[in-house]
Structure formats: C-alpha cells, structure tokens
Enzyme design. Sequence first.
Site, short mmCIF file in Angstrom:
data_model
loop_
_atom_site.label_atom_id
_atom_site.label_comp_id
_atom_site.label_asym_id
_atom_site.label_seq_id
_atom_site.Cartn_x
_atom_site.Cartn_y
_atom_site.Cartn_z
N ARG A 289 0.86 -1.19 0.00
CA ARG A 289 0.00 0.00 0.00
C ARG A 289 0.89 1.24 0.00
O ARG A 289 1.92 1.27 0.69
CB ARG A 289 -0.89 0.04 1.25
CG ARG A 289 -2.11 -0.87 1.17
CD ARG A 289 -3.09 -0.44 0.07
NE ARG A 289 -4.22 -1.33 -0.06
CZ ARG A 289 -4.28 -2.39 -0.88
NH1 ARG A 289 -3.24 -2.69 -1.65
NH2 ARG A 289 -5.35 -3.13 -0.92
N GLU A 318 -4.73 7.35 -4.81
CA GLU A 318 -4.83 6.67 -6.11
C GLU A 318 -6.06 7.15 -6.86
O GLU A 318 -7.15 7.17 -6.26
CB GLU A 318 -4.87 5.15 -5.91
CG GLU A 318 -3.56 4.63 -5.37
CD GLU A 318 -3.52 3.11 -5.21
OE1 GLU A 318 -4.54 2.46 -5.50
OE2 GLU A 318 -2.49 2.59 -4.80
N HIS A 337 -1.49 0.24 -9.72
CA HIS A 337 -2.08 -0.74 -8.80
C HIS A 337 -2.54 -1.98 -9.58
O HIS A 337 -3.73 -2.31 -9.63
CB HIS A 337 -3.26 -0.12 -8.04
CG HIS A 337 -3.59 -0.85 -6.77
ND1 HIS A 337 -4.03 -0.23 -5.63
CD2 HIS A 337 -3.55 -2.18 -6.46
CE1 HIS A 337 -4.26 -1.12 -4.68
NE2 HIS A 337 -3.98 -2.32 -5.17
N1 LIG Z 1 -0.86 -4.33 -5.24
C1 LIG Z 1 -1.86 -5.15 -5.21
O1 LIG Z 1 -2.66 -5.22 -6.15
C2 LIG Z 1 -2.03 -6.04 -4.06
C3 LIG Z 1 -1.66 -5.61 -2.82
N2 LIG Z 1 -1.81 -6.41 -1.74
C4 LIG Z 1 -1.35 -5.88 -0.45
O2 LIG Z 1 -0.42 -6.78 0.09
C5 LIG Z 1 -0.67 -6.92 1.48
C6 LIG Z 1 -0.26 -8.30 1.92
O3 LIG Z 1 -1.16 -9.25 1.39
P1 LIG Z 1 -1.15 -10.76 1.92
O4 LIG Z 1 0.23 -11.25 1.90
O5 LIG Z 1 -2.18 -11.47 1.17
O6 LIG Z 1 -1.61 -10.51 3.42
P2 LIG Z 1 -1.23 -11.40 4.68
O7 LIG Z 1 -2.14 -10.97 5.75
O8 LIG Z 1 -1.15 -12.82 4.30
O9 LIG Z 1 0.25 -10.91 5.04
C7 LIG Z 1 0.56 -9.71 5.64
C8 LIG Z 1 1.70 -9.97 6.59
O10 LIG Z 1 2.17 -8.71 7.08
C9 LIG Z 1 2.58 -8.93 8.40
N3 LIG Z 1 2.70 -7.68 9.13
C10 LIG Z 1 1.75 -7.00 9.80
N4 LIG Z 1 2.30 -5.91 10.38
C11 LIG Z 1 3.62 -5.92 10.05
C12 LIG Z 1 4.70 -5.07 10.34
N5 LIG Z 1 4.54 -3.97 11.11
N6 LIG Z 1 5.91 -5.36 9.85
C13 LIG Z 1 6.08 -6.47 9.09
N7 LIG Z 1 5.09 -7.32 8.78
C14 LIG Z 1 3.87 -7.04 9.25
C15 LIG Z 1 1.52 -9.85 8.96
O11 LIG Z 1 2.00 -10.54 10.10
C16 LIG Z 1 1.30 -10.80 7.79
O12 LIG Z 1 2.11 -11.94 7.90
C17 LIG Z 1 -2.17 -6.65 1.62
O13 LIG Z 1 -2.48 -6.12 2.86
C18 LIG Z 1 -2.48 -5.71 0.54
O14 LIG Z 1 -2.42 -4.42 1.07
C19 LIG Z 1 -2.34 -7.66 -1.83
C20 LIG Z 1 -2.76 -8.13 -3.04
C21 LIG Z 1 -2.66 -7.35 -4.25
O1 LIG Z 2 -6.15 -7.27 -2.96
C1 LIG Z 2 -5.56 -6.21 -2.72
O2 LIG Z 2 -5.22 -5.86 -1.58
C2 LIG Z 2 -5.26 -5.29 -3.79
O3 LIG Z 2 -4.59 -4.33 -3.56
C3 LIG Z 2 -5.87 -5.51 -5.10
O4 LIG Z 2 -6.56 -4.35 -5.38
P1 LIG Z 2 -7.62 -4.29 -6.58
O5 LIG Z 2 -8.69 -5.27 -6.24
O6 LIG Z 2 -6.91 -4.66 -7.81
O7 LIG Z 2 -8.13 -2.90 -6.57
#
Ligand SMILES: NC(=O)C1=CN([C@@H]2O[C@H](COP(=O)(O)OP(=O)(O)OC[C@H]3O[C@@H](n4cnc5c(N)ncnc54)[C@H](O)[C@@H]3O)[C@@H](O)[C@H]2O)C=CC1
Ligand SMILES: O=C(O)C(=O)COP(=O)(O)O
Length: 601
Positions: A289, A318, A337
């Site tokens: 993010r 965004e 994104h």
């Molecule tokens: N750019 C995009 O389109 C996408 C972005 N994302 C972002 O990626 C993030 C991670 O997604 P997932 O891996 O599926 O979530 P997840 O919940 O599996 O992993 C997040 C990890 O971050 C850790 N965490 C929490 N606070 C922390 C800190 N202060 N320092 C280090 N680690 C910390 C948690 O313990 C957890 O293991 C989401 O929250 C989302 O914001 C996810 C999917 C797509």
């Molecule tokens: O799953 C997430 O956290 C994402 O950031 C994906 O975002 P989007 O659904 O592509 O707008």
Amino acid sequence: MSTVSSTLLAANPTTTTTSTALSWKSKFQTTTFAAASLPQLGRLNTSHRRFVVMSMDAKPTILVSEKLGEAGLNLLKEFANVDCSYNLSPEELNTKISLCDALIVRSGTKVSREVFESSAGRLKVVGRAGVGIDNVDLAAATEHGCLVVNAPTANTVAAAEHGIALLTAMARNVAQSDASVKAGKWERNKYVGVSLVGKTLAVMGFGKVGSEVARRAKGLGMHVIAHDPYAPADRAHAVGVNLVSFDEAISTADFISLHMPLTPATNKILNDENFAKMKKGVRIVNVARGGVIDEDALLRALDAGIVAQAALDVFTVEPPPKENKLVHHHNVTATPHLGASTMEAQEGVAIEIAEAVVGALKGELASTAVNAPMVPAEVLAELKPYVVLAEKLGRLAVQLVAGGSGVKSVKVTYASARAPDDLDTRVLRAMITKGLIEPVSSVFVNLVNADFAAKQRGLRITEERILLDGSPESPLEFVQVQIANVESKFAAAISESGDIKLEGCVKGGVPHLTKVGAFEVDVSLEGSIILCRQVDQPGMIGKVGSILGEENVNVSFMSVGRIAPRKHAVMAIGVDEPPSKEALKRIGEVPAIEEFVYLKV
Ligand SMILES: NC(=O)C1=CN([C@@H]2O[C@H](COP(=O)(O)OP(=O)(O)OC[C@H]3O[C@@H](n4cnc5c(N)ncnc54)[C@H](O)[C@@H]3O)[C@@H](O)[C@H]2O)C=CC1
Ligand SMILES: O=C(O)C(=O)COP(=O)(O)O
C-alpha cells in the site's frame, strides 16, 4: 423452494414470526422457509411445514462498484439483483447504498462511515474483492452490524508475480529503456542495470504474498531475509528464509520489498529516520500500500541517492495527482495498482467474493469474515441448537427484569466436558447478547456488532466454564445466564446468590429451559412460556391447564419444580399462542398462585 438457515448475521427482523432474525428479508418479501431450518419460528403443525411471507421483491440487491470477473458476477446474478455501477462519486454511493443489501468493492471505493450511516441498516455485507481492507471503515461497519468479508487468497500469486516483475524490471531499467527506444533513442550505456543474484532481498511482511515473493526471489539466486513480527519462524525456515528485526532487515538489504498491510502501525513505516538506516543505493519495491511509505521522505531519499531506485504499484492517493514528483522521477518505475490484475486472479477473486457475499446474505457464517469471529461450518452446525438456546435464555432472562432496573452485569456459565480450547463460545455470547438487548431496545444485534452493542450499553458480560467429567460428545451440558443487581418481576427467578438465574440445555436438538432461580423445571423453548409460583398442592396443573384450554391456548409442555412437597413450586407452561389478557387474569386469580409471568420466547 429456497431455504434460509437460521442466521447469525441477521437483519433486524421486521417480521414478527421470528425472534432469531432473518437475513436480508423484509416483511414485504416472499420467501418460503423450511420449517426445520428455522426452529425459532415456533411450533408448526406438520401440515404447515412452510411459512410464506408475502413480498414485493424476493431478491436482495448487490451493488458492485468496481469491475469484477464475469464468473463471480454470474454467481451473484443467480441469487440477487446485481447493480454494476462503476466510478460512483461518494455522494452517488451514499444515495444508492440505502437500496442495497450488499456492496462489492475493490481498492478504488472508499467505504466510509457515511456509507454505513446512509444505508440506514439495510447494508448487511461489504465484500472486498481482494485482500487489503484499508479502504473500508471497519469500526463503522461493526457498529452498524455489517459484515465485511474479503477474498484473501485468489490474488496472492498475482501480487507476488507483480512484485517480482517490478523487481527485475527495476534492476534492468526495463520501463525507462522501453520509453527511450519508443522515443527513437538507442541508449545502451545509460541503462546498464544491476544483477539480482547473490544480492540480499528483505521481504517486509512474510504473509501470503511476501512468502511467495521470497520463494521466487530464492529461485533467482537472491539471499532472502524477512521481517514480520507475527510470522512463525518455522514457516520462514521452510522457505529457507531467516526472520530478522526491522532494523537488521532494512540496514542489510540491497533490495526491500514491502508486503505488510496498511495499518496505524505500518503507516509511513518507511520514513526519513528509516531511510537513513538503509544501505546507500538500496532499491525498493512496493506492491503493498502506498501509505506504508512516507512518499515525501522517499523522494528525498531518491534525490540524496540513498535509494537508487523504487518500483511502485501503489500510492497514498490513487490515482496519484498528475504532477506527483515520485511518478515522474527518472529512478522510479510506476504501475497503476496492477498487483492483482491478471485474468486468472480476477476470475478467482470474483468467485471467492461472490461465494462469500451470497453465503453471508443467506445467513451462513463467512470463513473470510474480517470483523466477525470465523467459525468453521462444521463447528457452527454442531452449535446450532445451542445458538438458539443462548438467544432464548438471554431473551427470557431480560424479560424477568423488573422495569427500571438497568441490566449492567450478566454472567454466562457454560458447563461442558470439552476442553476450553475445544469449545468456541463467541457465537453463543453474541446470541445471548442479542437476546438480552433486542427485547428492550430498537437496535438489532448480530454476531458482528454484539460486543459493540453490549459495550455501548455498559453491559458487562462475563463468561465462566464448568469443566464436567464424562463424554465430550455434545459440546455443552447446560448454559446458565445470571443477571446481577436487578429486581425481578418474578421473585422466584432470583437464585440463592440474589441474581436472576436461568438455565437451559438442548435435548434431542431442541432447547429446553431447565432451571428458574432455584427451581428445576423442564420446558421446551419452542413457543412461549408462562411461569407461575404457587404453593405446591394437587390439582394445580389441571386448574391452569383448563383455564388455558377454555381460552383456546394450546399447551405444549407443563412442568413443576418444587423445593419440597407442599412448599413453594414453580410451574413452567409452554404455550403455542400468546394467551389473552383475560386468560392471564384468570390464572392470576387462582388462589394458590402467588405470582406469575408470561414470557415471549
Ligand atoms: N498491489 C496489489 O494489487 C495487491 C496488494 N496487496 C497488499 O499486500 C498486502 C499483503 O497481502 P497478503 O500477503 O495477502 O496478506 P497477509 O495478511 O497474508 O500478510 C501480511 C503480513 O504482514 C505482516 N505484518 C503485519 N504488520 C507488520 C509489520 N509492522 N511489519 C512487518 N510485517 C507485518 C503480517 O503478520 C502478515 O504476515 C495486503 O495487505 C495488501 O495491502 C495484496 C494483493 C494485491
Ligand atoms: O487485494 C488487494 O489488496 C489489492 O490491492 C488488489 O486491489 P484491486 O482489487 O486490484 O483494486
């Protein structure tokens, strides 16, 4: 025929037939309920196995405010009216939402407190078609009893692949050199890159995406370390990664890849202070993010050469404003994104969220609930009759409180042969809370907002366990609800400890009331109840029974509990229909009856 399971995420019941509410239905809707699936609808004659409630529109409405995969849309359309309205302004969203039972968003829709307020209680579920729920005001959702579900798994690989794409593209200046070639140039010396092999990558946030990035980066020959305060070390070791402290991660890495959620704790976690700790020439990838980086500080670090390059998929705002200096920086690679934007991930996410939203609207518990306890379906199935019992005990107990005594302190005791960690009582506590609050207020309470609703009313619910010997086959032997520091309109309900006390259990799948104060009774909680305290003597059951018979009230159960023969006794009478005032008056006039109360179950 559509069947609706008794729901824990129910809307405020506008029908009067049921105490444990229905899901999205209003009293104008036509729905056929299988009687067996709704025990709380009351005792049904077997010739009336179905309830039919008249309706104007039998389908709920789901607003989809951002593009969703076709397969998910099709699933939604089988169940609901689907309104796909993209690019709504906040005002348009607020206006539309009052007509919607569910809302499905991606990262581009801000689901603010105003959205929940504007929905005026109709919005039951917000589905986030993706992982990050930082665009949804979770506190407001919970306060409004609105469930939030996400689709946490279907875009993991897509996000990880995009992270790797940005990492490699940044290291080899792919975006910049592409632009240069398209501008007619051939700048081979300008775009000399850096190698990945042997370099240290710090994965910040070792969750689903972070661990997939780590796995892939190891395949590229990188030395991978990770920082995640909550990740188990053995999961990291299984991927060949060492978990290290935040400072060690950022100060030893050649590349830093961000994969933590945006929370108050991670907001601007990469700031001036932390950039100063990094190796000069570090390269940063962000597919998490925008808000986890202080963007002004990153710009300063890029200009100072601390950060050699950054690859950013996400931004604090965004889309970022046109003149955003980071986007235009020559050492920054930017994508709009796109982390989750593959065909495969979007189809997967759409199906995952459609199933979760439809399930929640049907009253099923969602396994991807963000603001409610996630209870596995099999556990819930086992607890189902106890869920009904819990609500009914709460509902009965609060009706016993004399007017003017505020209920502030409730103790719930669960007696079970199960080990404490083998019995999840959160659902039961929520349903007792629902039973306690709904009869005396206009709010509706469900699994999402039960704790909030209790807290808001200064209602303290404590839970206690009695560990029984014996077979843990059934989850609970009995449940007790005690209300402290109140007077009762039925003095016999006050136990030795001075509290209103009710106890119940489940027999053959049906909840029973088994104790009132110190008196043991046994009445099935299927209709309503009349409790009478009397001087124990022959003929009482007959007298009261015949009054009810004469007044055309069907008696389903009668049971008398007494302390000793010819002393005080409590008679519990289950009735199928509410007795008239006249019937109750006549019961009160029976000389041996000292007090009585009619309770709606
Ligand atoms: N750019 C995009 O389109 C996408 C972005 N994302 C972002 O990626 C993030 C991670 O997604 P997932 O891996 O599926 O979530 P997840 O919940 O599996 O992993 C997040 C990890 O971050 C850790 N965490 C929490 N606070 C922390 C800190 N202060 N320092 C280090 N680690 C910390 C948690 O313990 C957890 O293991 C989401 O929250 C989302 O914001 C996810 C999917 C797509
Ligand atoms: O799953 C997430 O956290 C994402 O950031 C994906 O975002 P989007 O659904 O592509 O707008």
